[in-house]
Design a protein around this motif. Sequence first.
Motif, short mmCIF file in Angstrom:
data_model
loop_
_atom_site.label_atom_id
_atom_site.label_comp_id
_atom_site.label_asym_id
_atom_site.label_seq_id
_atom_site.Cartn_x
_atom_site.Cartn_y
_atom_site.Cartn_z
N GLY A 156 0.83 -1.21 0.00
CA GLY A 156 0.00 0.00 0.00
C GLY A 156 0.86 1.25 0.00
N ALA A 157 1.88 1.27 0.85
CA ALA A 157 2.75 2.44 0.97
C ALA A 157 3.56 2.64 -0.32
CB ALA A 157 3.69 2.28 2.16
N SER A 169 2.86 1.58 -3.38
CA SER A 169 1.99 1.94 -4.51
C SER A 169 1.59 3.41 -4.45
CB SER A 169 0.74 1.07 -4.52
OG SER A 169 1.10 -0.27 -4.62
N GLN A 170 1.43 3.91 -3.22
CA GLN A 170 1.06 5.31 -3.07
C GLN A 170 2.24 6.22 -3.41
OE1 GLN A 170 -0.70 5.90 0.76
NE2 GLN A 170 -2.24 7.26 -0.07
N ARG A 171 3.41 5.81 -2.94
CA ARG A 171 4.59 6.65 -3.14
C ARG A 171 5.12 6.57 -4.57
NH1 ARG A 171 10.14 6.14 0.29
NH2 ARG A 171 11.10 8.06 -0.44
N PRO A 198 3.50 5.07 -7.77
CA PRO A 198 2.43 4.35 -8.48
C PRO A 198 2.95 3.64 -9.74
CG PRO A 198 1.86 6.68 -8.11
CD PRO A 198 3.29 6.51 -7.74
#
Length: 238
Positions: free
Chosen positions: A51-52, A54-56, A58
């Motif tokens: 999650g982290a 993919s957010q940072r 993409p």
Amino acid sequence: MLRLRLLTWDVKDTLLRLRRPLGESYAAEARAHGVRVQPEALSRAFREAYGAQSQRYPNYGRGQGLSSQQWWVDLVKQTFRLSGVHEDRILTLVAENLYHDYCSARNWEVLPGASETLSQCCQRGFRMGVVSNFDNRLENILSQCNLRHHFEFILTSEAAGFAKPDRRIFEKALRLGGVPPEQVAHIGDDYTRDYRAARAVGMHGFLLQAARQDEKLEVPPEHILPTLSHLLALIEKG
């Protein structure tokens, strides 16, 4: 009957799935290097790290100058760190081995009915392609799982530069196929990324919906596939 010329396919959990839970594969690789970690702890840590990451960064960090291999190696190392493993030399070895392991049929299996359905679609004269939020290992994985020959093109989000549900990845698939959207159907298991996103560009959509998914979605019953084997009957009915 729907006048379709091209079918585009999602891959993960539509055509292929992992042979065993990710935490088990990660734990087995760590054990080979003398490190013991619980599979459940690794699964939880992976979800958090993924999650982290993919957010940072993409779409495998493609817009930020990362290679997808760097992206995955960093993610795997972070997964193990969150699980309490901090020896850098071992982390690098484990992460690089896992990156290569997930490129083969050792970790992937074809979902029931997928090979037969793809073969039948080819026999009926449909052209086919892949539209997947995957990295550049996908072509090799599909070859190893004996599915590559069904498809004219394999479009990954890494290659396209856009990930589903971004309409631009579907627009790129339409250009590759050279077919107008009303003559194309996309098949996938994710309501937002597959079904709604394809329909937003004017394509038809079919949602593979396993029994476990009980949320009420705004999908007409004739667009829902209880299994892949239902696809041709639904196309012919439509």
